[in-house]
Design a protein around this motif. Structure first.
Motif, PDB file in Angstrom:
ATOM      1  N   LEU A 177      30.146  19.031  20.722  1.00  0.00           N
ATOM      2  CA  LEU A 177      29.134  19.149  19.680  1.00  0.00           C
ATOM      3  C   LEU A 177      29.830  19.194  18.335  1.00  0.00           C
ATOM      4  O   LEU A 177      30.849  19.857  18.199  1.00  0.00           O
ATOM      5  CB  LEU A 177      28.410  20.476  19.952  1.00  0.00           C
ATOM      6  N   ASP A 178      29.292  18.502  17.333  1.00  0.00           N
ATOM      7  CA  ASP A 178      29.854  18.618  15.984  1.00  0.00           C
ATOM      8  C   ASP A 178      29.396  19.925  15.358  1.00  0.00           C
ATOM      9  O   ASP A 178      28.310  20.408  15.648  1.00  0.00           O
ATOM     10  CB  ASP A 178      29.378  17.462  15.096  1.00  0.00           C
ATOM     11  N   ALA A 179      30.228  20.438  14.455  1.00  0.00           N
ATOM     12  CA  ALA A 179      29.886  21.724  13.842  1.00  0.00           C
ATOM     13  C   ALA A 179      28.851  21.564  12.736  1.00  0.00           C
ATOM     14  O   ALA A 179      28.295  22.541  12.252  1.00  0.00           O
ATOM     15  CB  ALA A 179      31.145  22.368  13.290  1.00  0.00           C
ATOM     16  N   ASP A 180      28.586  20.326  12.305  1.00  0.00           N
ATOM     17  CA  ASP A 180      27.746  20.145  11.120  1.00  0.00           C
ATOM     18  C   ASP A 180      26.263  19.991  11.437  1.00  0.00           C
ATOM     19  O   ASP A 180      25.488  19.579  10.583  1.00  0.00           O
ATOM     20  CB  ASP A 180      28.242  18.949  10.312  1.00  0.00           C
ATOM     21  N   LEU A 181      25.873  20.303  12.674  1.00  0.00           N
ATOM     22  CA  LEU A 181      24.474  20.245  13.103  1.00  0.00           C
ATOM     23  C   LEU A 181      23.890  18.838  13.056  1.00  0.00           C
ATOM     24  O   LEU A 181      22.680  18.670  13.013  1.00  0.00           O
ATOM     25  CB  LEU A 181      23.606  21.182  12.249  1.00  0.00           C
ATOM     26  N   GLN A 182      24.739  17.826  13.063  1.00  0.00           N
ATOM     27  CA  GLN A 182      24.225  16.455  13.103  1.00  0.00           C
ATOM     28  C   GLN A 182      23.713  16.132  14.500  1.00  0.00           C
ATOM     29  O   GLN A 182      22.873  15.271  14.675  1.00  0.00           O
ATOM     30  CB  GLN A 182      25.325  15.473  12.708  1.00  0.00           C
ATOM     31  N   HIS A 183      24.281  16.813  15.469  1.00  0.00           N
ATOM     32  CA  HIS A 183      23.860  16.585  16.845  1.00  0.00           C
ATOM     33  C   HIS A 183      22.731  17.539  17.196  1.00  0.00           C
ATOM     34  O   HIS A 183      22.907  18.752  17.125  1.00  0.00           O
ATOM     35  CB  HIS A 183      25.042  16.815  17.791  1.00  0.00           C
TER      36      HIS A 183
ATOM     37  N   GLU B  32      20.885  14.526   9.416  1.00  0.00           N
ATOM     38  CA  GLU B  32      21.845  14.423   8.315  1.00  0.00           C
ATOM     39  C   GLU B  32      22.796  15.604   8.444  1.00  0.00           C
ATOM     40  O   GLU B  32      22.461  16.635   9.006  1.00  0.00           O
ATOM     41  CB  GLU B  32      21.109  14.542   6.975  1.00  0.00           C
ATOM     42  N   ARG B  33      23.981  15.445   7.865  1.00  0.00           N
ATOM     43  CA  ARG B  33      24.931  16.556   7.841  1.00  0.00           C
ATOM     44  C   ARG B  33      24.296  17.729   7.083  1.00  0.00           C
ATOM     45  O   ARG B  33      23.704  17.532   6.029  1.00  0.00           O
ATOM     46  CB  ARG B  33      26.187  16.082   7.111  1.00  0.00           C
ATOM     47  N   MET B  34      24.409  18.941   7.650  1.00  0.00           N
ATOM     48  CA  MET B  34      23.703  20.069   7.059  1.00  0.00           C
ATOM     49  C   MET B  34      24.283  20.470   5.708  1.00  0.00           C
ATOM     50  O   MET B  34      23.568  20.695   4.743  1.00  0.00           O
ATOM     51  CB  MET B  34      23.766  21.253   8.012  1.00  0.00           C
TER      52      MET B  34
HETATM   53 MG    MG Z   1      29.200  14.824  10.845  1.00  0.00          MG
END
Ligand code: MG
Ligand code: UDP
Length: 313
Positions: free
Chosen positions: A93-99, A199-201
């Protein structure tokens, strides 16, 4: 009880971690028939990412972290994740909440049904520009035609991997990593889920045009030797054409005698051949560089520390 690991590579993600953690807690609390492990791979962050994760560890025994000794890049960070994850399956999982975290229950459901690799396919490409979309589409069709593995477009690292897949991926320890190709290469039973990517948070993407370009070259060169073959084929074709042209020149000279004219055509041919030679050398160089990197046999990443709440705390 089965254990599910969440592998989260994080590089300077201080703005997003708290929100991510809140969302994950909600998920873990509603699915408490699993044991959870939240494994943050701190990829040499320079901001307060480490302090924030330490704070989570103090509060929550499900959280663990591997701190890398410097920034090794997401590909290496994911390998660290595979090495340290203890779950029966792992979700990257990406940390930026894009997923979208909301897809995870469906991933787990498919895993329970017997799939080994459940991956999410993006419906949209979030904040990508039109040019980026076109470039990416062209690139994937090129990659699919040059290599014998099927790397899917619009599929990223957001996926659930069964223990079997993780153990297999752990054995692939090459330096020049293109994990997306590896998922395809290892095979196993795959299942696709289509979802929207957010989108990236907060913060900014760590990829720029050059790092993407490098990753693209990595993709082609780690999974195919077609470029090398193209330069051989090109060399062969040019040799034949040159041979025919030579016969034509000899015949012309024998029939009509010698002529001094021909400077432009000479220049064209020399420049053309020079270009092809340099290109072929460059392609060979790309592969040679990779051989050089691999023969050094260095570890792909260096872990500085593994942190987790100790028992009884
Ligand atoms: Mg990202
Ligand atoms: N990341 C990392 N090391 C890096 C670059 C990125 O661990 O050198 C992590 C980052 O923290 C994030 C994920 O990889 O969790 C995806 O990065 P990013 O959002 O920058 O990439 P994008 O979503 O634009 O592909």
């Amino acid at each position: 009880m089965k254990t599910v690991s969440l592998i989260i590579p994080a590089y300077n993600e201080q703005e997003t971690l708290h929100t991510l953690y809140t969302h994950l807690c909600k998920l873990m609390d509603t699915h408490n028939h699993y044991q959870w492990e939240v494994l943050f791979i701190n990829d040499g962050s320079q901001d307060s990412t480490e302090a924030i994760i330490d704070d989570f560890i103090k509060r929550d025994n499900r959280v663990a972290t591997v701190v890398l000794s410097r920034n090794f890049g997401k590909e290496a960070a994911m390998l660290a994740g595979f090495d340290y994850a203890t779950g029966d399956c792992a979700i990257i999982l990406d940390a930026d909440l894009q997923h979208p975290i909301s897809v995870i229950p469906l991933m787990l459901q498919y895993w329970e049904e017997g799939y080994d690799d459940v991956f999410a396919r993006r419906n949209n490409r979030g904040d990508s520009s039109k040019l980026r979309k076109i470039l990416s589409r062209t690139y994937y069709s090129l990659l699919q035609h040059t290599s014998d593995i099927d790397v899917l477009p619009d599929v990223g690292d957001f996926r659930l991997l069964d223990r079997k897949c993780i153990d297999t991926l752990k054995t692939l320890r090459e330096q020049c990593r293109y994990t997306k190709g590896m998922y395809a290469w290892i095979g196993f039973k795959k299942k696709e889920i289509v979802c929207d990517q957010h989108e990236r948070m907060a913060g900014t993407s760590k990829w720029n045009f050059f790092s993407l370009f490098n990753l693209a070259i990595e993709g082609v060169t780690s999974f195919s030797v077609t470029p090398l073959r193209i330069s051989s084929i090109l060399g062969f074709i040019i040799s034949i054409v040159a041979f025919i042209y030579m016969i034509v020149i000899i015949a012309k000279t024998l029939i009509w005698g010698e002529s001094v004219a021909g400077y432009p055509s000479l220049m064209c041919i020399i420049l053309f051949l020079g270009g092809i030679q340099l290109l072929s050398l460059g392609i060979i160089g790309e592969y040679l560089g990779r051989v050089f990197n691999e023969t050094k046999n260095r570890p792909t990443y260096i872990a500085r520390e593994y942190k987790k709440q100790t028992e009884g705390k």
